[in-house]
Design a protein around this motif. Structure first.
Motif, PDB file in Angstrom:
ATOM      1  N   ARG A 143       8.030   5.277 -11.478  1.00  0.00           N
ATOM      2  CA  ARG A 143       6.757   5.619 -10.829  1.00  0.00           C
ATOM      3  C   ARG A 143       6.740   7.119 -10.598  1.00  0.00           C
ATOM      4  NH1 ARG A 143       4.101   1.341  -6.680  1.00  0.00           N
ATOM      5  NH2 ARG A 143       3.690  -0.272  -8.212  1.00  0.00           N
ATOM      6  N   TYR A 144       6.569   7.833 -11.665  1.00  0.00           N
ATOM      7  CA  TYR A 144       6.577   9.299 -11.652  1.00  0.00           C
ATOM      8  C   TYR A 144       5.156   9.794 -11.920  1.00  0.00           C
ATOM      9  CZ  TYR A 144       9.240  13.663 -11.961  1.00  0.00           C
ATOM     10  OH  TYR A 144       9.795  14.900 -11.708  1.00  0.00           O
ATOM     11  N   LEU A 145       4.791  10.914 -11.334  1.00  0.00           N
ATOM     12  CA  LEU A 145       3.454  11.472 -11.536  1.00  0.00           C
ATOM     13  C   LEU A 145       3.413  12.150 -12.902  1.00  0.00           C
ATOM     14  CD1 LEU A 145       0.679  11.891 -10.295  1.00  0.00           C
ATOM     15  CD2 LEU A 145       1.499  14.052  -9.374  1.00  0.00           C
ATOM     16  N   LEU A 146       2.865  11.478 -13.888  1.00  0.00           N
ATOM     17  CA  LEU A 146       2.906  11.951 -15.267  1.00  0.00           C
ATOM     18  C   LEU A 146       1.827  12.965 -15.594  1.00  0.00           C
ATOM     19  CD1 LEU A 146       3.554   8.564 -17.103  1.00  0.00           C
ATOM     20  CD2 LEU A 146       5.236  10.255 -16.357  1.00  0.00           C
ATOM     21  N   SER A 147       0.690  12.914 -14.912  1.00  0.00           N
ATOM     22  CA  SER A 147      -0.444  13.751 -15.296  1.00  0.00           C
ATOM     23  C   SER A 147      -0.426  15.110 -14.620  1.00  0.00           C
ATOM     24  CB  SER A 147      -1.757  13.049 -14.950  1.00  0.00           C
ATOM     25  OG  SER A 147      -1.892  12.927 -13.545  1.00  0.00           O
ATOM     26  N   ASP A 148       0.541  15.337 -13.728  1.00  0.00           N
ATOM     27  CA  ASP A 148       0.585  16.586 -12.981  1.00  0.00           C
ATOM     28  C   ASP A 148       1.102  17.713 -13.859  1.00  0.00           C
ATOM     29  OD1 ASP A 148       0.680  18.494 -11.036  1.00  0.00           O
ATOM     30  OD2 ASP A 148       2.525  17.749 -10.131  1.00  0.00           O
ATOM     31  N   SER A 149       0.309  18.757 -14.048  1.00  0.00           N
ATOM     32  CA  SER A 149       0.718  19.884 -14.887  1.00  0.00           C
ATOM     33  C   SER A 149       0.858  21.173 -14.096  1.00  0.00           C
ATOM     34  CB  SER A 149      -0.294  20.106 -16.019  1.00  0.00           C
ATOM     35  OG  SER A 149      -1.574  20.362 -15.473  1.00  0.00           O
ATOM     36  N   ASN A 150       0.550  21.114 -12.778  1.00  0.00           N
ATOM     37  CA  ASN A 150       0.606  22.321 -11.943  1.00  0.00           C
ATOM     38  C   ASN A 150       1.438  22.064 -10.691  1.00  0.00           C
ATOM     39  OD1 ASN A 150      -1.258  23.936 -13.542  1.00  0.00           O
ATOM     40  ND2 ASN A 150      -2.816  22.480 -12.847  1.00  0.00           N
ATOM     41  N   GLY A 151       2.734  21.904 -10.894  1.00  0.00           N
ATOM     42  CA  GLY A 151       3.606  21.646  -9.762  1.00  0.00           C
ATOM     43  C   GLY A 151       3.247  20.328  -9.110  1.00  0.00           C
TER      44      GLY A 151
ATOM     45  N   LEU B   3       0.817  -1.208   0.000  1.00  0.00           N
ATOM     46  CA  LEU B   3       0.000   0.000   0.000  1.00  0.00           C
ATOM     47  C   LEU B   3       0.853   1.262   0.000  1.00  0.00           C
ATOM     48  CD1 LEU B   3      -2.900  -0.797   2.499  1.00  0.00           C
ATOM     49  CD2 LEU B   3      -2.889  -0.945   0.011  1.00  0.00           C
ATOM     50  N   ASN B   4       2.143   1.107   0.130  1.00  0.00           N
ATOM     51  CA  ASN B   4       3.066   2.248   0.189  1.00  0.00           C
ATOM     52  C   ASN B   4       4.212   2.050  -0.796  1.00  0.00           C
ATOM     53  OD1 ASN B   4       2.121   3.890   2.740  1.00  0.00           O
ATOM     54  ND2 ASN B   4       2.045   1.733   3.318  1.00  0.00           N
ATOM     55  N   PRO B   5       3.932   2.023  -2.082  1.00  0.00           N
ATOM     56  CA  PRO B   5       4.978   1.735  -3.073  1.00  0.00           C
ATOM     57  C   PRO B   5       6.053   2.813  -3.116  1.00  0.00           C
ATOM     58  CG  PRO B   5       3.001   2.567  -4.150  1.00  0.00           C
ATOM     59  CD  PRO B   5       2.640   2.338  -2.712  1.00  0.00           C
ATOM     60  N   GLU B   6       7.244   2.388  -3.452  1.00  0.00           N
ATOM     61  CA  GLU B   6       8.353   3.328  -3.617  1.00  0.00           C
ATOM     62  C   GLU B   6       8.166   4.091  -4.928  1.00  0.00           C
ATOM     63  OE1 GLU B   6      13.239   3.302  -3.506  1.00  0.00           O
ATOM     64  OE2 GLU B   6      12.165   1.547  -4.236  1.00  0.00           O
ATOM     65  N   ARG B   7       8.148   5.421  -4.842  1.00  0.00           N
ATOM     66  CA  ARG B   7       7.974   6.228  -6.040  1.00  0.00           C
ATOM     67  C   ARG B   7       8.377   7.677  -5.761  1.00  0.00           C
ATOM     68  NH1 ARG B   7       1.343   6.068  -6.260  1.00  0.00           N
ATOM     69  NH2 ARG B   7       0.926   7.401  -4.453  1.00  0.00           N
ATOM     70  N   TYR B   8       8.349   8.492  -6.783  1.00  0.00           N
ATOM     71  CA  TYR B   8       8.757   9.890  -6.663  1.00  0.00           C
ATOM     72  C   TYR B   8       7.754  10.646  -5.786  1.00  0.00           C
ATOM     73  CZ  TYR B   8      10.141  14.610  -8.022  1.00  0.00           C
ATOM     74  OH  TYR B   8      10.567  15.910  -8.016  1.00  0.00           O
ATOM     75  N   THR B   9       8.259  11.325  -4.746  1.00  0.00           N
ATOM     76  CA  THR B   9       7.377  12.042  -3.825  1.00  0.00           C
ATOM     77  C   THR B   9       7.517  13.551  -3.896  1.00  0.00           C
ATOM     78  OG1 THR B   9       8.962  12.078  -2.003  1.00  0.00           O
ATOM     79  CG2 THR B   9       7.546  10.120  -2.191  1.00  0.00           C
TER      80      THR B   9
END
Length: 475
Positions: free
Chosen positions: A267-275, A198-204
């Motif tokens: 595991r990067y947040l790809l859809s984020d367009s506002n910081g 439930l807590n995967p390693e990814r960009y925070t």
């Protein structure tokens, strides 16, 4: 090497170290929202040197790729989803022992968001396998609870009643021993079980001076340094000047660093367009441009491909530890209280260990720490350096980053304990005498075993992800 009263001065010097140390730190913790890259040759540059022999190991990149992707990863990935391996007990409340505890991430996604009005049933309710856990948590908490799993740094500590009951029984099977790490058993009241799935390693988004200081401290103050340096700079380009043991230490740390980088890119947040304004439709996935920035030789002073090869070195080191400890691990019960599940897990562990033993070119740890008193002194220095790194993990300001940093350092420390404790040394044509091992009071705690398998699982996943990035880079 433990830190002394000069630690404050070292930190000030570290801030001014410059490109050679800042680059790997920035690569580890990330930067601002990436800008598109326009160089189509970047992918080729990252991988063109990633082939052939692995330094200080009698094997090749190609052999490891095939062995891992087709034999190890499918088995290991399935095994780590089982209850025995998915829950890990960790103390995330320890204070940083080396500098003022000012490193808590200011970005709200880095911290564990406090919950309000948590339904009591959520804490003890059995998990429903037919409902997505993240969705279930969100619906149970409603609008007044924790931020949902889409938050970058959200740490989900929800456990089922069966898991909580089982932990009381698991404790009977644990016994903490001296190792290459400081284990979280000094203040058990501050430790808690965390569900790793439930807590995967990814960009925070954890970044900035406090974050960069972690890896600067590791590289500058705890890695063995070549005799030739550039003033206050630590130049590891002449790593060959070091003895085998010191080279192995640096390559293991660098390999872990690279592995973590790969996971953050995958595991990067790809859809984020506002910081870091995360929407409900946030999509996590591969960020090829970010991967290039971290490993392109033209952007890393030629070091990127070398760092990737160090990942393979670390993989062989931890693979060898699993194979060497196989007789001991095969004798374990992997107890959770569910007899049927425990039997299945043991069969799966036996199958995985049989595969690890058949790897054709294992890392040879017998060539290290030989030569009498001087070798013994070097071994103890090696051990203290690594134990110090395990303490630095308590200075990581992002709880999710701290969780995975502590787990992977503990896993590597457990591998080193297996390789160099002497308890598993025996002629290749003889069986390990488990009775003799037990008479030495050697034992791996459950937390060490879980960390060992999960840390190796991270390396296995990293090597698989390299193939994904290779394909995406050449599209």
């Amino acid at each position: 090497m433990t830190r002394s009263a000069s630690a404050g001065v070292s930190v000030v010097v570290a801030v001014a170290v410059g490109v050679l140390l800042l680059q790997p730190c920035r690569a580890f913790f990330g930067s601002t929202t990436p800008q598109p890259m326009t160089d189509p040759a970047a992918g080729e540059r990252c991988f063109c040197q990633l082939k052939g022999a692995v330094d200080d190991c009698p094997c090749s990149v190609e052999t490891i790729d095939s062995f891992n992707n087709f034999k190890i990863y499918p088995r290991l990935n399935s095994l780590l989803e089982q209850n025995f391996f998915r829950y890990w007990k960790v103390n995330l409340l320890k204070k940083c022992p080396f500098w003022e505890d000012d490193s808590k991430c200011a970005i709200r996604y880095c911290s564990v968001q406090p919950c309000t009005d948590v339904p009591e049933g959520l804490k003890g309710r059995a998990a429903d396998p037919n409902i997505n856990k993240a969705k279930k948590l969100k619906e149970s908490l409603g609008s007044g609870g924790c931020d949902e799993e889409n938050d970058l740094g959200f740490l989900n500590t929800t456990l089922s009643k069966e898991s909580l009951d089982g932990f009381q029984k698991w404790a009977i099977h644990d016994s903490a021993q001296d190792s290459f790490c400081y284990l979280d058993d000094d203040k058990p009241e501050n430790s808690e079980y965390v569900d790793l799935l439930l807590n995967p390693e990814r960009y925070t988004g954890y970044a900035g001076p406090s974050a960069h200081r972690i890896w600067r401290s590791i590289y500058q103050e705890n890695c063995f340094k070549p005799s030739r340096t550039l003033g206050p700079y630590v130049d590891f380009s002449n790593i060959g000047d070091l003895c085998l043991e010191k080279r192995a230490f640096y390559r293991a740390v660098s390999g872990l660093h690279s592995s973590i980088n790969i996971h953050l890119c995958a595991r990067y947040l790809l859809s984020d367009s506002n910081g870091f304004e995360v929407s409900a439709e946030g999509v996590w996935g591969h960020n090829v441009d970010e991967f290039h920035r971290r490993f392109d030789p033209e952007l890393t002073g030629g070091e990127g491909p070398k760092r990737l090869k160090n990942l393979y070195f670390l993989y062989t080191l931890e693979l060898r530890a699993l194979a060497k400890a196989a007789p001991y691990l095969e004798s374990q019960e992997f107890f959770t209280g569910n007899e049927e599940e425990d039997r299945d897990v043991k069969k799966a562990v036996m199958d995985l260990l049989s595969v690890t033993k058949n790897f054709p070119n294992h890392f040879d740890e017998s060539s290290m720490f030989t030569g009498g008193k001087q070798a013994a002194k070097l071994k103890e220095e090696f051990r203290e350096h690594f134990r110090n790194i395990s303490r630095i993990m308590d200075c990581v300001g992002c709880d999710k980053c701290r969780l995975w940093g502590k787990l992977q350092i503990t896993g590597l420390g457990t591998a080193l304990k297996i390789l160099f404790s002497g308890n598993f040394d025996h002629p290749v044509d003889q069986q390990l005498n488990l009775s003799a091992v037990r008479q030495t009071n050697f034992q791996l705690s459950r937390e060490e075993i879980v960390a060992l398998f999960n840390a190796f699982g991270r390396l296995s996943r990293s090597i698989l992800e390299l193939e994904n990035f290779r394909k995406k880079s050449h599209r």
